[in-house]
Design an enzyme around this catalytic site. Structure first.
Site, PDB file in Angstrom:
ATOM      1  N   HIS A 166      -4.612 -12.467 -16.992  1.00 43.06           N
ATOM      2  CA  HIS A 166      -5.553 -12.364 -17.939  1.00 43.06           C
ATOM      3  C   HIS A 166      -7.004 -10.879 -17.895  1.00 43.06           C
ATOM      4  O   HIS A 166      -6.480 -10.428 -18.539  1.00 43.06           O
ATOM      5  CB  HIS A 166      -6.244 -13.866 -18.103  1.00 43.06           C
ATOM      6  CG  HIS A 166      -7.434 -13.658 -19.572  1.00 43.06           C
ATOM      7  ND1 HIS A 166      -8.152 -12.999 -19.672  1.00 43.06           N
ATOM      8  CD2 HIS A 166      -7.452 -13.752 -21.051  1.00 43.06           C
ATOM      9  CE1 HIS A 166      -9.163 -13.104 -20.366  1.00 43.06           C
ATOM     10  NE2 HIS A 166      -8.554 -13.682 -21.150  1.00 43.06           N
TER      11      HIS A 166
ATOM     12  N   GLY B 237       9.485   7.056   7.371  1.00 45.22           N
ATOM     13  CA  GLY B 237      10.093   6.390   8.065  1.00 45.22           C
ATOM     14  C   GLY B 237      10.976   6.262   9.088  1.00 45.22           C
ATOM     15  O   GLY B 237      11.517   5.612  10.121  1.00 45.22           O
TER      16      GLY B 237
ATOM     17  N   MET C 240      12.711   8.739  11.539  1.00 41.69           N
ATOM     18  CA  MET C 240      12.466  10.297  13.171  1.00 41.69           C
ATOM     19  C   MET C 240      12.857  11.291  11.746  1.00 41.69           C
ATOM     20  O   MET C 240      13.409  11.628  10.925  1.00 41.69           O
ATOM     21  CB  MET C 240      13.509  10.632  13.820  1.00 41.69           C
ATOM     22  CG  MET C 240      13.511  10.799  14.984  1.00 41.69           C
ATOM     23  SD  MET C 240      14.950  11.460  15.778  1.00 41.69           S
ATOM     24  CE  MET C 240      14.774  13.187  15.557  1.00 41.69           C
TER      25      MET C 240
ATOM     26  N   ARG D 158      10.400  23.251  -1.453  1.00 45.39           N
ATOM     27  CA  ARG D 158      10.396  21.803  -2.080  1.00 45.39           C
ATOM     28  C   ARG D 158      10.286  21.816  -3.159  1.00 45.39           C
ATOM     29  O   ARG D 158       8.191  22.308  -2.973  1.00 45.39           O
ATOM     30  CB  ARG D 158      10.635  20.925  -1.558  1.00 45.39           C
ATOM     31  CG  ARG D 158       9.024  21.096  -0.474  1.00 45.39           C
ATOM     32  CD  ARG D 158       8.807  19.803   0.788  1.00 45.39           C
ATOM     33  NE  ARG D 158       8.295  19.185   1.009  1.00 45.39           N
ATOM     34  CZ  ARG D 158       7.453  18.142   1.791  1.00 45.39           C
ATOM     35  NH1 ARG D 158       7.897  17.587   2.002  1.00 45.39           N
ATOM     36  NH2 ARG D 158       6.257  18.304   2.968  1.00 45.39           N
TER      37      ARG D 158
ATOM     38  N   SER E  23      10.255  -9.050 -31.255  1.00 44.53           N
ATOM     39  CA  SER E  23       9.379  -8.675 -30.275  1.00 44.53           C
ATOM     40  C   SER E  23       9.240  -9.982 -29.220  1.00 44.53           C
ATOM     41  O   SER E  23       9.094 -10.765 -29.361  1.00 44.53           O
ATOM     42  CB  SER E  23       7.595  -8.744 -30.612  1.00 44.53           C
ATOM     43  OG  SER E  23       6.580  -8.249 -30.164  1.00 44.53           O
TER      44      SER E  23
ATOM     45  N   LYS F  73      16.445  18.921   2.932  1.00 43.23           N
ATOM     46  CA  LYS F  73      15.803  19.834   4.086  1.00 43.23           C
ATOM     47  C   LYS F  73      16.950  20.718   3.800  1.00 43.23           C
ATOM     48  O   LYS F  73      16.812  22.434   3.282  1.00 43.23           O
ATOM     49  CB  LYS F  73      14.871  19.377   4.936  1.00 43.23           C
ATOM     50  CG  LYS F  73      14.802  20.609   5.984  1.00 43.23           C
ATOM     51  CD  LYS F  73      14.279  20.179   7.197  1.00 43.23           C
ATOM     52  CE  LYS F  73      13.680  18.643   6.653  1.00 43.23           C
ATOM     53  NZ  LYS F  73      11.808  18.869   7.156  1.00 43.23           N
TER      54      LYS F  73
ATOM     55  N   CYS G 225       6.202  -6.432 -27.269  1.00 40.11           N
ATOM     56  CA  CYS G 225       5.250  -6.029 -26.967  1.00 40.11           C
ATOM     57  C   CYS G 225       4.152  -6.848 -25.210  1.00 40.11           C
ATOM     58  O   CYS G 225       2.680  -6.962 -25.785  1.00 40.11           O
ATOM     59  CB  CYS G 225       4.297  -7.192 -27.941  1.00 40.11           C
ATOM     60  SG  CYS G 225       4.728  -8.736 -28.245  1.00 40.11           S
TER      61      CYS G 225
ATOM     62  N   TYR H 143      10.567  -0.269 -31.432  1.00 42.38           N
ATOM     63  CA  TYR H 143       9.688   0.244 -31.109  1.00 42.38           C
ATOM     64  C   TYR H 143       9.124  -0.469 -28.971  1.00 42.38           C
ATOM     65  O   TYR H 143       9.508  -1.117 -28.992  1.00 42.38           O
ATOM     66  CB  TYR H 143       7.918  -0.109 -31.608  1.00 42.38           C
ATOM     67  CG  TYR H 143       8.161  -0.889 -31.940  1.00 42.38           C
ATOM     68  CD1 TYR H 143       6.448  -2.149 -31.296  1.00 42.38           C
ATOM     69  CD2 TYR H 143       9.053  -2.229 -32.868  1.00 42.38           C
ATOM     70  CE1 TYR H 143       6.923  -3.648 -31.371  1.00 42.38           C
ATOM     71  CE2 TYR H 143       8.519  -3.480 -33.031  1.00 42.38           C
ATOM     72  CZ  TYR H 143       8.022  -3.593 -32.887  1.00 42.38           C
ATOM     73  OH  TYR H 143       7.354  -5.280 -33.149  1.00 42.38           O
TER      74      TYR H 143
ATOM     75  N   ARG I 296      15.698  17.623  13.062  1.00 40.45           N
ATOM     76  CA  ARG I 296      15.338  17.708  12.125  1.00 40.45           C
ATOM     77  C   ARG I 296      15.998  17.019  10.807  1.00 40.45           C
ATOM     78  O   ARG I 296      17.079  17.141  10.564  1.00 40.45           O
ATOM     79  CB  ARG I 296      14.712  18.588  10.662  1.00 40.45           C
ATOM     80  CG  ARG I 296      13.336  19.761  11.713  1.00 40.45           C
ATOM     81  CD  ARG I 296      12.701  20.607  10.426  1.00 40.45           C
ATOM     82  NE  ARG I 296      11.307  21.023  10.769  1.00 40.45           N
ATOM     83  CZ  ARG I 296      11.242  22.600  11.095  1.00 40.45           C
ATOM     84  NH1 ARG I 296      12.332  22.645  11.566  1.00 40.45           N
ATOM     85  NH2 ARG I 296      10.209  22.317  11.692  1.00 40.45           N
TER      86      ARG I 296
END
Lengths: 906, 906
Positions: free
Chosen positions: A486, A123, A125, A370, A795, A44, A862, A882, A114
């Site tokens: 699953h 969370g 002030m 912002r 893999s 800010k 994978c 990959y 602020r």
């Protein structure tokens, strides 16, 4: 505990007190700070300074830097000596600028206080407004504004805010007092209270504070200011903030800044206003000015919904058919000024901004800017548009879209305006939303869906034998299991919405009823599943179909240009393989052969194989399965036409293919002409205490080599057939699961090679193929150098590797993972994002060791993590070739891989 | 596959052909080699050379070195060029020495060809005797010996041996031919065959070879010799030898030597004899000459049992009441000579020797000496006696006893002379032997044992709720589970014999019947369990009670002097703790608190705790448990009087404490006045797919902190009580199980510290205590540096660490571990001996990382591996502070730790 450890981190940051400037001024077109000083001034403060530097109208003020917070916590909550003088000097600057004096009885300066840290952090002030009011200055404010109701309303709001957030008095005490006053006066709206009423209320509020704290509300504005600053710092170490930081890996040592700024008022008459705006439409991304305002109002009124906010622009008003005039019409001059600010901010920040402003007596003040939050569709459109507008380049555009967010674009979602009666919330296991009738079995799901009904499959947990029902269902709900259970894995693969681990739901299969919080729902009742939010909703809720814009395709094209890693998909049915290819998969990274075993046509032969007394019996049954498997592979090879396909040999323990309950066993035995007693005996013999760690993976291949031989045969025959018919080369990659030792690979690779020789000889044609292994056990990672002597590729099966490294069963984790996340023990679910410190170290070790003995070994992943952006980044840093993920996540992985390759200095 | 890899190892050994001497001569009181040259000459060759050097009478011969074997395999099975000349030269030396010529028709030299590698290795070609015989030389032998039957018998034996082991003709073909000849001649004993019969047999044998191989039996003695050498080398690479090497970690590159030696004959008349002897009694270790001989016989006759062997010494004969004369009486001169050899060999080798000799026409020949195998009792006695005799020192003595073997000394065992009708063989899970009546439930086991019956508890698998039945039973038999299954671990802890994982047995609980190979055994039937051999035996078999000699105590004292690591025990019942202390445990390394939860008095409260709806309900139930737990700990602290006690907080998942089947649930619910439906719901909710990876260990402490609080309270109160009454300090070590992250430890240690403060304040007394963690997950090993910031000690839980590192459930491994050992994938069961390459690397990493952040962290191991000598060596090499094992293994661990500390250069 956590305080101690956080304290020690705070201690470690060194501050040289003597030379420090603790406060940074802004206002009147200049500022000590800038947007680059976010770490010191918080988000800010840095943006307020930046707006000043841009010459925008910002009420004057100053920022107490994060260094003060750090100092404060490393010196037993004492402020630096010279801070007081610096703040006094800053106050004088503000006083001079606005022509009012802090604490002056006639012409009081009011300020807002602020917090503002480097990262946005709920969370803590947040805000105290109107600071500087007391029993005397309120009179001065009344006189000066000529509005005593305004002055007392400001004062009672101040006492309530300050009393609550700074002094720690429960806010409901103030609200109770307000309600009882309204009750006594017979009114319902706050705005109906008179100046006198509010004056009384101020007295009640002050009494509440004395009663609660045994000390009066502070009348000294300086005292108010110091208390407010201390409260902001104090809130940095409250439990919610600590937990939030732990969850988001924000070091305590960053600290928070405090912004002290002259108050401006949008509620001093009809030439006043307050509003919020986005520089583009945050829903669609369209390049229009988008916002709301209220005349003669304060910021909180816009939010509180007491009055209906009005549109900023005429176009916006017309588009929504609103009768209330737009700001463009009411205050054309100020609006033009604001529109200029909008352009300036976009050109400057090169991104869509979320701004707050106040108009005081015809003068515009900017209170905040912002980066604006936006929908996935808007993110894509804004990024692509800004490239076209020349504001950013393609790499910037790629990094402007959160890969996780684009999943929204690919699945239907619930109409955000529809009413939801949420029955329970659980794990958002697979995105998308759907409504349908409750069914409790896969068979019924299939039957009803064939009759054209939309059904939701509800199970305690699913197993491979439920696959056909999951395919038939519109969505899946389970009461047990985590993000990689699953149900979750398969649903994601199929693109079905899924909510998993809904432990509040109790299912009674025999009565076909599920109960949630005492309410019963029967088979056939309608429910809706929001798999993106993890919600189970009563009845049917309208959905919005996904629409993928042309911009999306362009963005993905740019992403594909820059990324280094290939993206493959985990898929085995021809339908899923097709989807994967359409989403841009460059191969199949994991084709699970066991899913092919459950087809009703085949399961009889599979069970015959399991029940066989000897190898000859097993071979007979496998011989029946061979043509099915061969056909499966042919279809996949055809769809992928020349792209690589990694086929994993049979992985799950054999008992998964047998019926479980006595009734099921009797039924199946009868249907297949088998002895139920024998089937029960076999099932009992195969039962395992911990199937995850049981007789599965390549252990099956060692015990029953004939199974892998059949599969290898099917693969080679299919590959030769398809390559002959297409003329394109098909190079199957055969993957051995769950290896822990080199010898396992040694034995099984030889077996596969022998099968290849036989098939090549009998068909008179040779093809190339590779044989590799999954790395999914810690031991495999540790011995990767040895395994790489045999394997052509690795893999990483990060699901199982996470299970074994952590010793956590993904199917059972739902019982304690929420506690673990609540206490900050696990910052992220390790089944969603690779645990870099533990599992990640094993992967890294395996990469290094594997390459040490085979420098060009092909490496991929994978597990489910292949579709998680943070994990994709990790894979990129390791230089994997990959990632492979479920088909619907392929675009996410493509974008994440592109973003990873644009990261510098890593 | 394996050939390739073994070939590559062979390749790596470099041999300089030009300068090599390939053969080493011995005989006539001198030799090229010596006992030190075991690697080059093999065990047999080296000892033959050594005996020559000692001046002992050894038939002359020479050894083809292991280098030749290595050369052979690295040159495509071709012999070195100059080998032939060297062998010819050696043959001439033998010929000159014995006065006969190889292949001479009138006076033929016969030789034996024997393999001999560095390590004793079954599965290889062993011996060819009488080589050099052919159709001509057999006549010469007949003439020279004047015994044509002897000559032809030697020839037919030679053809059979050579045909079988060198030429590869099935030996049953020869036996068939022999049998059919005997049938035709109407006789039963070989010895009844005449010289003519044998001459016919020789013809038949030669025909068999032509028929089978299409080539004749080689008549050229040189050809015979080269074929035999090649066969010895060939057998080095046969499958049995390869498997044996893999299992015993013998490198293929070692190769085998070949010993060629002039034949001597113990069967040329009554002045001839042959025999085997031990320099001390191999059963008891007594320092007496112990052996058997036969006059006018060949070595194989002693073994074949055709004639009863006679005692070597008069004392031996008298002790056994034999009527047959001893060698001491029959050939006093030769016997004295042999007795001198015995003394000389013991003084020279400083160990008990196993020797073979032949007497040819009154002249003694030594054919072999090697270290003699012995029983555990003999090993101890010989080692201690030899120290007293000044032959060896204490460190030598410590290293002369195999720690695994001494387990025999601590448990009853079956009478080796009793007949055993073995029903099935499975895992030797806990040593010792016992007979008793079959029972299928823990409750019945307890009932019957209270009535004085000996019972064997037979279960598919056991769980903590069977503990009382296991205590009551004489032995335990399970059909599922491995060496570290619950049954195995608990049985070892209690010193009960146990056979586990007997998969061939099918149990039907409802009929109270078990079946093995089609035979049924009912409850009440007698069986015998040999837990040391893994045998299940029909009926009752007499046992021999253990006897621990004074020598054993002296040996253990010497061991305790040299070992570096402490040895603790895993125990929790006062009885087991007492046993552990008597066996020399220096503390408790693992006191499992869950076993205390199953006591009938307590389980009701435990179940109440699990069924409670909220924390308050759980606290009420825990309050009832507190006095029991406190009392448990008091008893243990009293027994251990000041020695350290590591107490592990609750580890198993809560569902283990609930009844399982619907009937049991109804019963328990009724008995405890609970709603059976609710109990079923709770059981269903707590059910886990993979309990090993489930909601257990410190995860319980996080979800239900009140459980660990109660346990900590009980520990502190007990410690203060016992230290007050004894005046000795009690320092409990509180161990947190299954940690994967630092934060878990952080939270739980704080909790424990808070409880300590409260107890100290309320009792007005403080004590010292430590808080540590188990390292039993790969992630814990990887993050050991972080964990060591909180933990005062690490205890490696190698059972679970092995399960997770390998991804193998110890309860389910029995289904495939046998295959894995058969194929040599796992050389040892990783649940028995630490897998140094995988699990071991994680332990090593954890040790290094733990010490990096806390240099004096106490390190120990409390898995089952703590009682395994190889694993103890590994722990010693890592510098652990202690190992902890089941009470009956404490002496093993003490000895193994001592041996480890005498190893040099590691």
């Amino acid at each position: 505990m956590s305080l101690t450890s956080q304290r020690s981190k705070v201690n470690s940051s060194k501050i040289n007190e003597a030379t420090s400037s603790w406060v940074y001024s802004f206002g009147n077109g200049k500022a000590d700070g800038s947007a680059e000083m976010r770490n010191l001034l918080g988000g800010k403060g840095a943006n307020l300074a930046e707006m000043c530097n841009l010459g925008l109208p910002v009420p004057p003020g100053f920022t107490v830097s994060t260094d003060v917070c750090t100092y404060y916590y490393s010196h037993d909550r004492v402020f630096p000596n010279d801070l007081s003088d610096q703040i006094d000097a800053q106050l004088i600057l503000i006083e001079d600028s606005v022509g009012a004096r802090f604490g002056d009885f006639n012409n009081p300066l009011l300020v807002s206080v602020r917090s503002g840290s480097r990262a946005s952090m709920p969370g803590m002030m947040d805000t105290v407004l109107n600071l500087g009011l007391n029993d005397k200055t309120v009179e001065g404010l009344a006189n000066k504004s000529g509005d005593s109701r305004f002055a007392y309303d400001s004062y009672r709001r101040f006492i309530q805010m300050f009393g609550d957030v700074v002094m720690g008095v429960d806010h409901y005490l103030f609200e109770e007092s307000l309600e009882s006053l309204k009750l006594g006066r017979g009114i319902t709206l706050d705005t109906e209270l008179s100046a006198e009423d509010l004056q009384h209320l101020v007295e009640s509020y002050k009494n509440i504070i004395i009663a609660e704290l045994d000390k009066p509300f502070p009348q000294d504005p300086k005292q108010q200011l110091w208390d407010a600053i201390a409260a902001v710092f104090g809130s940095w170490m409250n439990q919610r903030a600590i937990t939030y930081r732990r969850l988001h890996e924000i070091p305590a040592g960053w600290g928070t800044a405090v912004n002290i700024q002259a108050m401006v008022f949008g509620n001093m008459g009809n030439d006043c206003a307050t509003g919020v705006a986005f520089t583009r439409d945050p829903s669609t991304g369209e390049n229009v000015f988008y916002g709301e305002y209220l005349c003669n109002a304060q910021g909180e009124d816009v939010v509180a919904g007491i009055r209906t906010p009005q549109h900023l622009t005429l176009a916006g008003r017309e588009a929504n058919g609103s009768k209330l005039p737009s700001m463009e019409e009411v205050m054309p001059d100020v609006f033009r000024q604001l529109a200029d600010v909008r352009s300036m901010l976009e050109i400057h920040y090169k991104d869509m901004q979320d701004i707050e402003f106040t108009v005081q007596k015809g003068k515009l003040y900017m209170l905040q800017t912002r980066t604006g939050k936006r929908t996935a569709a808007a993110a894509v459109r804004i990024a692509v548009d800004m490239v076209d507008e020349g504001l950013i380049d393609q790499v910037d555009a790629i990094n402007r879209v959160d890969p996780v967010q684009i999943e929204q674009l690919l699945h239907p979602r619930l109409d955000p305006n529809a009413i939801r009666n949420v029955l329970t919330r659980a794990l958002p296991a697979s995105p998308g939303a759907a409504s349908g009738k409750i069914v409790f079995s896969a068979d019924i799901a299939e039957d009803m869906s064939q009759k054209g009904e939309d059904v939701i499959l509800v199970r305690i947990e699913t197993s491979p034998e439920d696959i056909h029902g999951m395919h038939a269902a519109r969505a899946i709900l389970t009461t047990r299991g985590g993000m990689t259970s699953h149900a979750a894995v398969v649903a994601r693969g199929m693109g079905r919405p899924c909510v998993a681990g809904a432990g509040e739901i109790l299912i009674n299969y025999s009565d076909e009823v599920m109960s949630i919080g005492g309410r019963n729902f029967s088979a056939g009742d309608l429910i809706t599943i929001d798999g993106g939010k993890g919600e189970v909703i009563e009845g049917s809720v309208p959905t919005i179909e996904p629409e993928v814009s042309g911009g999306f395709a362009r963005l993905m094209e740019w992403a594909d240009k820059v990324r280094k890693m290939k993206v493959r998909a985990n898929a085995e049915t021809p339908a899923d393989v097709m989807v994967a290819k359409e989403f841009g998969a460059e191969g199949i990274g994991l084709c699970r052969t066991e899913h092919m075993f459950f087809d009703p046509e085949r399961i009889v032969a599979v069970r015959q194989m399991i029940m066989a007394d000897d190898e000859a019996g097993r071979r007979d049954a496998l011989h029946e399965l061979l043509p099915f498997q061969r056909n499966d592979f042919q279809e996949i090879f055809r769809v992928m036409s020349g792209l690589p396909v990694t086929i994993r040999l049979l992985d799950p323990p054999l008992h998964e293919f047998l019926p479980h309950s006595d009734e099921e066993i009797n039924e199946v035995a009868k249907a297949s002409g088998k002895d139920p007693k024998k089937m029960r005996d076999v099932a009992a013999r195969l039962h395992e205490s911990n199937p995850m760690l049981g007789h599965r993976g390549c252990r099956l291949g060692i015990s029953y080599p004939e199974i892998y031989e059949m599969q290898a045969k099917a693969i080679f025959e299919a590959a030769i057939t398809v390559s002959s018919e297409s003329g394109k080369s098909v190079i199957p990659e055969i993957m051995i699961p769950l290896a822990a030792t080199k010898t396992e690979l040694d034995i099984l690779k030889n077996k596969i090679d022998s099968v290849a020789e036989l098939v090549f000889a009998s068909l008179g044609k040779k093809i190339s193929y590779t044989v590799g292994t999954m790395i999914e056990l810690p031991r495999a990672a540790l011995r990767a150098d040895e395994l790489a002597e045999i394997a052509d590729f690795f893999s990483f099966g990060t699901n199982d590797l996470t299970q074994t490294t952590f010793g956590i069963s993904r199917d059972d984790a739902a019982s304690f993972l929420p506690d673990y996340q609540h206490y900050g023990i696990l910052e992220v679910d390790p089944f969603v994002t690779i645990d870099v410190e533990g599992v990640g170290e094993l992967i890294k070790m395996a990469v290094e060791r594997g390459r040490s003995s085979c420098s060009d070994i092909k490496l991929g992943i994978c597990g489910e993590h292949g579709g998680d952006p943070a994990s994709v980044h990790f894979c990129h840093r390791l230089g994997l070739d990959y990632v492979s993920c479920s088909p619907y996540r392929v675009p996410i992985a493509r974008l994440a891989a592109a973003q990873a390759s644009t990261v510098k200095d890593e």
